[in-house]
Enzyme design. Sequence first.
Site, PDB file in Angstrom:
ATOM      1  N   ASP A 176       0.855  -1.179   0.000  1.00 44.63           N
ATOM      2  CA  ASP A 176       0.000   0.000   0.000  1.00 44.63           C
ATOM      3  C   ASP A 176       0.892   1.230   0.000  1.00 44.63           C
ATOM      4  OD1 ASP A 176       0.988   0.047   2.603  1.00 44.63           O
ATOM      5  OD2 ASP A 176      -0.823  -0.851   3.434  1.00 44.63           O
TER       6      ASP A 176
ATOM      7  N   ASP B 102       1.266   4.854   1.840  1.00 37.60           N
ATOM      8  CA  ASP B 102       0.856   5.714   2.947  1.00 37.60           C
ATOM      9  C   ASP B 102       1.400   7.109   2.728  1.00 37.60           C
ATOM     10  OD1 ASP B 102      -0.398   3.564   4.116  1.00 37.60           O
ATOM     11  OD2 ASP B 102       1.289   3.046   5.408  1.00 37.60           O
TER      12      ASP B 102
ATOM     13  N   ASP C 239      10.014   3.762  14.101  1.00 42.46           N
ATOM     14  CA  ASP C 239      10.734   2.709  14.806  1.00 42.46           C
ATOM     15  C   ASP C 239      12.114   2.424  14.228  1.00 42.46           C
ATOM     16  OD1 ASP C 239       9.710   1.729  12.452  1.00 42.46           O
ATOM     17  OD2 ASP C 239       8.457   0.184  13.380  1.00 42.46           O
TER      18      ASP C 239
END
Length: 573
Positions: free
Chosen positions: A134, A136, A226
């Site tokens: 996907d 984002d 992260d």
Amino acid sequence: MRPPWGVNREMTRDFTETPPAGEPTLQPAPDDAREADASESGSLDPLEALPVPEPEEDVSPPMPAFTAPPPEDTLPDTDFLPAPEVSGEPAEIDPDKLDPDALKVIHRLHSHGHQVYLVGGCVRDLLLERTPKDFDIATSAHPGEVRAIFRNCRLIGRRFRLAHIYFKGGKIIEVSTFRANPTELEAAQPDSGEEEGGEAEEQNPDLLITHDNVFGTAEQDARRRDFTINGLFYDVAEGRVIDYVRGRRDLDERYIRTIGDPEVRMREDPVRILRAVRFASKLGLDIESRTYAAMEGAVEDLTRCAPARLLEETFRLIRGSVAAPSLRLLAALDALKILLPPVAAYFREHGRRGEKTFYAFAEALDRRVAAGEPLDDAILLAALLVPIAQAAPVVESLDAAGRPSVAQAIEDLLAEFVQTARLPRRIAERCRLLLIAQRTLSGERRKKTGAFRRHPLFADALVVFEISVEATGRYRDVLEAWKRGDVPAARPAEGSAASEPEGSRKRRRRRRRGGGGRNKPGAAEGASPAPVEASESQEEDSSDESDSDESDSDERDESFESGSDASLGSDEG
């Protein structure tokens, strides 16, 4: 003023051009007014004509059903692509590999004066020459502003507000707002008392993030992520990758490294352990030594995370066709005792042989998922738990609800998933029934074949049985018989009464419904007892056959046809 990226001036005049002198300034119109204008002109904006499922109460009135705009009003996808050379250099990512709907969203946000970039996994995968799952988007616009710009938008999340923009076919483009790491902001704030603040930090060094809705800049948004490989941004307008965290270096060296201190980042959100495992298994990357050491130290903190998040991340490992390498890495980290306790107990009890069997099932499952076969969560979970169910003692008794049971460890695991991790009860029940059906498919449990084939779960149970045959190589002839529509020969289960010698088995005598022959009225008083016993035995044998073959089969056929779950695990007689 020339619209960005060569977009058709007529199609963007409503929000990009300055009206000629003497004409009123264009302002955003109410939703109902915009719909009225669109209906008069005979078309709707492609981005605005899409319905949004389950709109919230404060959203504008529901939109009409989507109708394809006329060809003259359909914007070609190429109109949203950036120029191939903006700064004299070619784009770092081929524009043809970018999603057209994501480019439409970026164009609309740019036209309203917001910063907007492609972020995260799509940039990472494109640089690794992989197809992103996907696309984002991160922007400087707040969630409420995004919803005001896109009528086909819905806001989700409580701790982390996101905007979902819907397109045809159920496609969703996720838009997030630039955010900052709350722990960094708190550390940057001056303390009221240095001594008191230092003592409080030593006494309560809890770094677990409980709120993450602090807005920030693009650089702060990159640094709060992260891992460095996930902190890359791509500016579509300029065609360049923006790297605030040296993620390109780690991507070239094929390393997974946290942004900042690994111990702090893992303690902030221990679910990052599962994310690192997934990226390492999916992308074939190595985990940097300090990051791996921090993952080992933060395993015990997994119990502090929301069980629903842990379960979802575990399912992502299985759905991504990387269950075998991911579970091996989690076993090395000693995390299976928290995520899948029955699997950890199975490894302790059966040693290397059990591990070999379990990973054979996981690899067979990965091959099917990688081939694109649609498997729901119940099948995925059942396929991993088959070795544990086969190694457990056969359970013939029923539980308090009158349902057939599987191994107690599996029953406890499914019950815990339902109660604490919000696993839908229907998925847990389907998983349990699929495991019970494996004994019927292997021939260890006899059942009316016609009724069993008509059961709604037969097709899914056969898929799990195929995975079992592929993993172990056993019962291949039985599988072929089921596929041909034949009746496989029954085979006794190991350790069951059916495997004992015929002479050592005692026949269960069935009580006659019409009373014993010896006490029948009119029986001869002086008759010899031997013929009576023989006749009783014959009548009982015939009674057993007629009862089991007629009355019992009728009841079970009716229960199978009605789709009763309990019928899948019931014995024939």
